[in-house]
Design a protein around this motif. Structure first.
Motif, PDB file in Angstrom:
ATOM      1  N   TRP A 304       0.828  -1.209   0.000  1.00  0.00           N
ATOM      2  CA  TRP A 304       0.000   0.000   0.000  1.00  0.00           C
ATOM      3  C   TRP A 304       0.862   1.258   0.000  1.00  0.00           C
ATOM      4  O   TRP A 304       0.500   2.265  -0.613  1.00  0.00           O
ATOM      5  CB  TRP A 304      -0.933  -0.001   1.212  1.00  0.00           C
ATOM      6  CG  TRP A 304      -2.254  -0.631   0.901  1.00  0.00           C
ATOM      7  CD1 TRP A 304      -2.750  -1.805   1.389  1.00  0.00           C
ATOM      8  CD2 TRP A 304      -3.252  -0.117   0.021  1.00  0.00           C
ATOM      9  NE1 TRP A 304      -3.992  -2.070   0.868  1.00  0.00           N
ATOM     10  CE2 TRP A 304      -4.333  -1.044   0.019  1.00  0.00           C
ATOM     11  CE3 TRP A 304      -3.349   1.015  -0.777  1.00  0.00           C
ATOM     12  CZ2 TRP A 304      -5.485  -0.858  -0.737  1.00  0.00           C
ATOM     13  CZ3 TRP A 304      -4.498   1.206  -1.535  1.00  0.00           C
ATOM     14  CH2 TRP A 304      -5.551   0.289  -1.514  1.00  0.00           C
ATOM     15  N   ASN A 307       1.960   1.550  -3.566  1.00  0.00           N
ATOM     16  CA  ASN A 307       0.933   1.085  -4.497  1.00  0.00           C
ATOM     17  C   ASN A 307       0.946   1.865  -5.811  1.00  0.00           C
ATOM     18  O   ASN A 307       0.635   1.319  -6.871  1.00  0.00           O
ATOM     19  CB  ASN A 307      -0.451   1.187  -3.854  1.00  0.00           C
ATOM     20  CG  ASN A 307      -0.914   2.635  -3.693  1.00  0.00           C
ATOM     21  OD1 ASN A 307      -0.125   3.508  -3.355  1.00  0.00           O
ATOM     22  ND2 ASN A 307      -2.191   2.873  -3.909  1.00  0.00           N
ATOM     23  N   TRP A 318      -4.222  -3.424  -9.934  1.00  0.00           N
ATOM     24  CA  TRP A 318      -4.936  -2.546  -9.013  1.00  0.00           C
ATOM     25  C   TRP A 318      -5.999  -3.316  -8.235  1.00  0.00           C
ATOM     26  O   TRP A 318      -6.318  -2.968  -7.088  1.00  0.00           O
ATOM     27  CB  TRP A 318      -5.587  -1.390  -9.778  1.00  0.00           C
ATOM     28  CG  TRP A 318      -4.604  -0.398 -10.335  1.00  0.00           C
ATOM     29  CD1 TRP A 318      -4.301  -0.182 -11.642  1.00  0.00           C
ATOM     30  CD2 TRP A 318      -3.781   0.516  -9.594  1.00  0.00           C
ATOM     31  NE1 TRP A 318      -3.342   0.801 -11.778  1.00  0.00           N
ATOM     32  CE2 TRP A 318      -3.014   1.251 -10.535  1.00  0.00           C
ATOM     33  CE3 TRP A 318      -3.620   0.788  -8.233  1.00  0.00           C
ATOM     34  CZ2 TRP A 318      -2.106   2.233 -10.146  1.00  0.00           C
ATOM     35  CZ3 TRP A 318      -2.713   1.759  -7.849  1.00  0.00           C
ATOM     36  CH2 TRP A 318      -1.960   2.470  -8.795  1.00  0.00           C
ATOM     37  N   GLU A 323     -10.141  -2.343  -1.942  1.00  0.00           N
ATOM     38  CA  GLU A 323     -10.632  -0.974  -1.750  1.00  0.00           C
ATOM     39  C   GLU A 323      -9.658  -0.174  -0.887  1.00  0.00           C
ATOM     40  O   GLU A 323      -9.126  -0.684   0.101  1.00  0.00           O
ATOM     41  CB  GLU A 323     -12.013  -0.994  -1.088  1.00  0.00           C
ATOM     42  CG  GLU A 323     -12.674   0.376  -1.026  1.00  0.00           C
ATOM     43  CD  GLU A 323     -14.099   0.294  -0.495  1.00  0.00           C
ATOM     44  OE1 GLU A 323     -14.874   1.252  -0.715  1.00  0.00           O
ATOM     45  OE2 GLU A 323     -14.439  -0.728   0.130  1.00  0.00           O
ATOM     46  N   HIS A 324      -9.416   1.062  -1.289  1.00  0.00           N
ATOM     47  CA  HIS A 324      -8.519   1.920  -0.513  1.00  0.00           C
ATOM     48  C   HIS A 324      -9.089   2.084   0.896  1.00  0.00           C
ATOM     49  O   HIS A 324     -10.283   2.332   1.071  1.00  0.00           O
ATOM     50  CB  HIS A 324      -8.390   3.289  -1.183  1.00  0.00           C
ATOM     51  CG  HIS A 324      -7.344   4.159  -0.559  1.00  0.00           C
ATOM     52  ND1 HIS A 324      -7.574   4.861   0.612  1.00  0.00           N
ATOM     53  CD2 HIS A 324      -6.073   4.437  -0.930  1.00  0.00           C
ATOM     54  CE1 HIS A 324      -6.484   5.534   0.930  1.00  0.00           C
ATOM     55  NE2 HIS A 324      -5.561   5.298   0.011  1.00  0.00           N
ATOM     56  N   THR A 406       1.615   8.321   1.583  1.00  0.00           N
ATOM     57  CA  THR A 406       1.423   7.860   0.210  1.00  0.00           C
ATOM     58  C   THR A 406       1.299   9.036  -0.762  1.00  0.00           C
ATOM     59  O   THR A 406       1.646   8.904  -1.927  1.00  0.00           O
ATOM     60  CB  THR A 406       0.172   6.967   0.093  1.00  0.00           C
ATOM     61  OG1 THR A 406      -0.978   7.689   0.538  1.00  0.00           O
ATOM     62  CG2 THR A 406       0.331   5.703   0.922  1.00  0.00           C
TER      63      THR A 406
END
Length: 444
Positions: A304, A307, A318, A323-324, A406
């Protein structure tokens, strides 16, 4: 707990909440008073947001909204991050030189002409791509979600990456050429410079991002800070402090008036205050009632973290990520057809993917990473334009490490993708300039 429930919690305990903001604010002021250099500092707005986020957690604990388990983990991870951040503070007032071997290969006039040529080429490419995006996809300011604006294929996602780096590179070159060579430019060139910068500013407003309008100020600060002009920052901040405050409030209010609900449009200042309160939204989404444990982990924490690069180059599909987590936690509490979610602040991300003690180590490492950029990289002095831009770019992006690393890594990936193009622009400009003088010498 959803936004409405937390809003009611704040309203019912408003004096307590204000007291918590005041106490946390004093603590962070004492910690950062010798780090942050005025309101222009990119870290200023992020530290203010963190103060509100920390106050959110304290409020949740004091009203028995979360258990001691989550509260102690939050305190330990927040402390670990701060310890990591101040580890490299020793470099704050040091200068690390990195002189270029080609520093004196060209005279100052030649360097000026090459840099102006690079700036012009970068602007033209930025202008063409940005106008194309507007014509085909519309204006992001009028979209309910900016995440949806660049989604849906058609290469718009990649264009967003290019525009992000090109816009910052243009802003950096504009500042560099203005500070060094403004007095040597003709009136027409100054007019052209002004036109380029006005277009750049207009794209920031049309982007619809509340923090986008802070970007040129952040680049301006980083440019001065990393080039050793820190006394100039203090002088400018002291002289124009209220102008900056009023200007930013006006611009943010305009964006809120366009994007927000009727109630927010009537009270834009309250809407801004609300934006700070929701800096800690991920905490009330995840900590109460153990909601954090309901997320189904389909990819590990390292996947993650990286990612963006793993998905972009198809090292992972993906779909493998699932799901994020931010989108999941938002949709857990709110029904929405728009892609949105909170920033996964390091405390929650670390606990979710690395466990109780692993999350503490993770927070320390992120603090150390931010410390490296803020204190060590900003002390490097070089004649190399590309290296200086990289330092400014990372400096501007690094405040995002605490709220959502991120986002910072996404920015780094974009830089790595576009950096070869920027180097080509630099060499191309040198080649064009040399060719111009070679042709001119033939016909003389």
């Amino acid at each position: 707990m959803d936004n409405y429930e937390f809003g009611a919690l704040v309203e019912g305990n408003f004096l307590l909440y204000l007291a918590l903001i005041g106490i946390v604010g004093i603590v962070y002021f004492l910690l950062y008073r010798k780090v942050i250099v005025g309101i222009l500092d990119p870290y200023f707005i992020y530290v203010v947001s963190t103060v509100f986020a920390v106050a959110d957690v304290f409020l949740l604990y004091f009203v028995n909204g979360i258990t001691l388990y989550y509260f102690t983990h939050f305190l330990l991870t927040q402390a670990a991050f701060l310890v990591g951040f101040f580890m490299l503070k020793v470099f704050r007032n040091k200068v690390i030189t990195s002189a270029s071997e080609n520093a004196h290969k060209y005279d100052d006039r030649t360097i000026r002409n090459i840099l102006i040529l690079v700036q012009t080429i970068v602007f033209l490419l930025f202008f063409i791509i940005q106008v194309y995006v507007y014509l085909v996809n519309g204006i992001p300011l009028f979209y309910e979600s900016r995440l949806d604006f660049y989604s849906g294929g058609g290469g718009f996602g990649f264009m967003a990456r290019v525009l992000m780096v090109l816009s910052l590179f243009f802003c950096y070159l504009f500042l560099l050429n203005t500070f060094r060579y403004a007095k040597t430019l003709t009136f027409l060139w100054r007019l052209f410079f002004g036109g380029m910068f006005l277009f750049y500013l207009s794209t920031l407003i049309l982007s619809g991002g509340k923090s986008s309008i802070l970007v040129p100020l952040s680049v301006f600060f980083a440019f001065l800070y990393t080039s050793g002009r820190r006394s100039l920052i203090t002088n400018i901040t002291n002289r124009y402090f209220w102008w900056f405050v009023l200007g930013l409030l006006a611009l943010v209010s305009i964006i809120i008036l366009v994007q927000s609900t009727e109630e927010e449009a009537v009270f834009p200042i309250l809407a801004i205050f609300y934006r700070f309160i929701v800096s800690g939204d991920v905490y009330w989404y995840t900590y109460p009632n153990d909601v954090i444990r309901t997320y189904n982990i389909t990819a590990n924490g390292f996947a993650w973290l990286f990612n963006d690069i793993l998905g972009l180059f198809r090292f992972m599909s993906w779909k493998d990520f699932g799901e994020h987590p931010g989108v999941y936690f938002y949709s857990y509490h709110h029904f929405t057809e728009v892609t949105k979610g909170p920033n996964m602040r390091h405390n929650v991300f670390g606990l979710l993917f690395f466990g109780y003690f692993g999350g503490i180590v993770y927070s320390f490492i992120l603090g150390l990473l931010q410390s490296f950029v803020r204190f060590f990289l900003s002390s490097v002095r070089s004649n190399n334009v590309i290296l200086n831009f990289i330092i400014v770019y990372l400096f501007v992006q690094s405040p995002a490490i605490e709220p959502d690393v991120t986002l910072f890594l996404f920015s780094v990936n974009n830089l790595l993708l576009i950096l070869p193009v920027l180097i080509v622009f630099l060499f191309l400009s040198v080649a064009i300039y040399n060719l111009k003088w070679s042709v001119k010498s033939i016909f003389q």
